[in-house]
Scaffold this motif. Sequence first.
Motif, PDB file in Angstrom:
ATOM      1  N   ASN A  80       0.766  -1.232   0.000  1.00  0.00           N
ATOM      2  CA  ASN A  80       0.000   0.000   0.000  1.00  0.00           C
ATOM      3  C   ASN A  80       0.804   1.293   0.000  1.00  0.00           C
ATOM      4  O   ASN A  80       0.481   2.211  -0.744  1.00  0.00           O
ATOM      5  CB  ASN A  80      -0.943  -0.020   1.205  1.00  0.00           C
ATOM      6  CG  ASN A  80      -2.023   1.032   1.123  1.00  0.00           C
ATOM      7  OD1 ASN A  80      -2.593   1.259   0.067  1.00  0.00           O
ATOM      8  ND2 ASN A  80      -2.281   1.699   2.227  1.00  0.00           N
ATOM      9  N   PRO A  81       1.860   1.452   0.819  1.00  0.00           N
ATOM     10  CA  PRO A  81       2.541   2.742   0.843  1.00  0.00           C
ATOM     11  C   PRO A  81       3.168   3.142  -0.480  1.00  0.00           C
ATOM     12  O   PRO A  81       3.500   4.295  -0.673  1.00  0.00           O
ATOM     13  CB  PRO A  81       3.627   2.537   1.917  1.00  0.00           C
ATOM     14  CG  PRO A  81       3.123   1.432   2.761  1.00  0.00           C
ATOM     15  CD  PRO A  81       2.389   0.530   1.818  1.00  0.00           C
ATOM     16  N   PRO A  85      -1.954   7.681  -3.486  1.00  0.00           N
ATOM     17  CA  PRO A  85      -3.252   7.733  -2.806  1.00  0.00           C
ATOM     18  C   PRO A  85      -4.341   8.278  -3.724  1.00  0.00           C
ATOM     19  O   PRO A  85      -4.048   8.796  -4.817  1.00  0.00           O
ATOM     20  CB  PRO A  85      -2.988   8.706  -1.645  1.00  0.00           C
ATOM     21  CG  PRO A  85      -1.918   9.606  -2.175  1.00  0.00           C
ATOM     22  CD  PRO A  85      -1.033   8.727  -3.034  1.00  0.00           C
ATOM     23  N   GLU A 101      -0.568  10.530   4.773  1.00  0.00           N
ATOM     24  CA  GLU A 101      -1.276   9.432   5.427  1.00  0.00           C
ATOM     25  C   GLU A 101      -0.965   8.110   4.737  1.00  0.00           C
ATOM     26  O   GLU A 101      -0.840   7.074   5.388  1.00  0.00           O
ATOM     27  CB  GLU A 101      -2.780   9.704   5.437  1.00  0.00           C
ATOM     28  CG  GLU A 101      -3.180  10.815   6.399  1.00  0.00           C
ATOM     29  CD  GLU A 101      -4.669  11.100   6.379  1.00  0.00           C
ATOM     30  OE1 GLU A 101      -5.304  10.920   5.314  1.00  0.00           O
ATOM     31  OE2 GLU A 101      -5.206  11.504   7.424  1.00  0.00           O
ATOM     32  N   GLN A 102      -0.843   8.149   3.420  1.00  0.00           N
ATOM     33  CA  GLN A 102      -0.505   6.928   2.681  1.00  0.00           C
ATOM     34  C   GLN A 102       0.920   6.486   2.988  1.00  0.00           C
ATOM     35  O   GLN A 102       1.187   5.309   3.236  1.00  0.00           O
ATOM     36  CB  GLN A 102      -0.657   7.192   1.181  1.00  0.00           C
ATOM     37  CG  GLN A 102      -0.397   5.990   0.304  1.00  0.00           C
ATOM     38  CD  GLN A 102      -1.620   5.107   0.161  1.00  0.00           C
ATOM     39  OE1 GLN A 102      -2.518   5.133   0.980  1.00  0.00           O
ATOM     40  NE2 GLN A 102      -1.656   4.323  -0.894  1.00  0.00           N
TER      41      GLN A 102
END
Length: 208
Positions: A80-81, A85, A101-102
């Motif tokens: 995910n990171p 985003p 946040e990502q």
Amino acid sequence: MNDQAERHKRRLPPAERGRAQDKSRDDLIIGATLELLGENGYHGLTMTDVAARAGVSKATLYRRWTTKADLVADAVATLNPMDPPRYPGTSLRDDLLALMEQAGNCDDRSEIVIATMEMARMHPDLYRTLAERFGTFVRAELDKLARRAADAGHVPMSEVELDVVGDTVVALLAHYAGPAGEPVPRERLVRLVDHVLMVLITGARAAE
């Protein structure tokens, strides 16, 4: 550069001659690597186990990745990171916060990311590949947002300035995450955006 090279930057290129490689096996290998990384950590992961879990021969694996560090770096990069985003598009501040946040939270299989970063501290080769990949991701996304800011009337940033901003973000996120690689609290990400990124990109703090 082809799609496969874009996705897995440390994968060996296919041989110019001979039978074409089955690209679907790349996904099997990456999936097996993530599974074993979550189960055994970086230290306990072996190329032999990856090949067995993926259902491919070791020759097939080594024709694609010659070292465990490169394989793990490409596998972790699919988490995910490393995905851009979904930017809200409502303001530069909101988009920067979405990016932080990502980048600052490992919601997608966090146990794998944490275990990998813990082991990376004992394996300089893995640390370098992961740090390089994460830094490249952050820098590319900041470049997109800086260009949007310039289109909105702010002074364009130079390549050197963007490099400095990217390095600052990576360093602060690593500091906030601590030695265990924990998710960064949202209030710290908000302060990073309001008091650092907005100043560096636009020359002014976000409105309180």
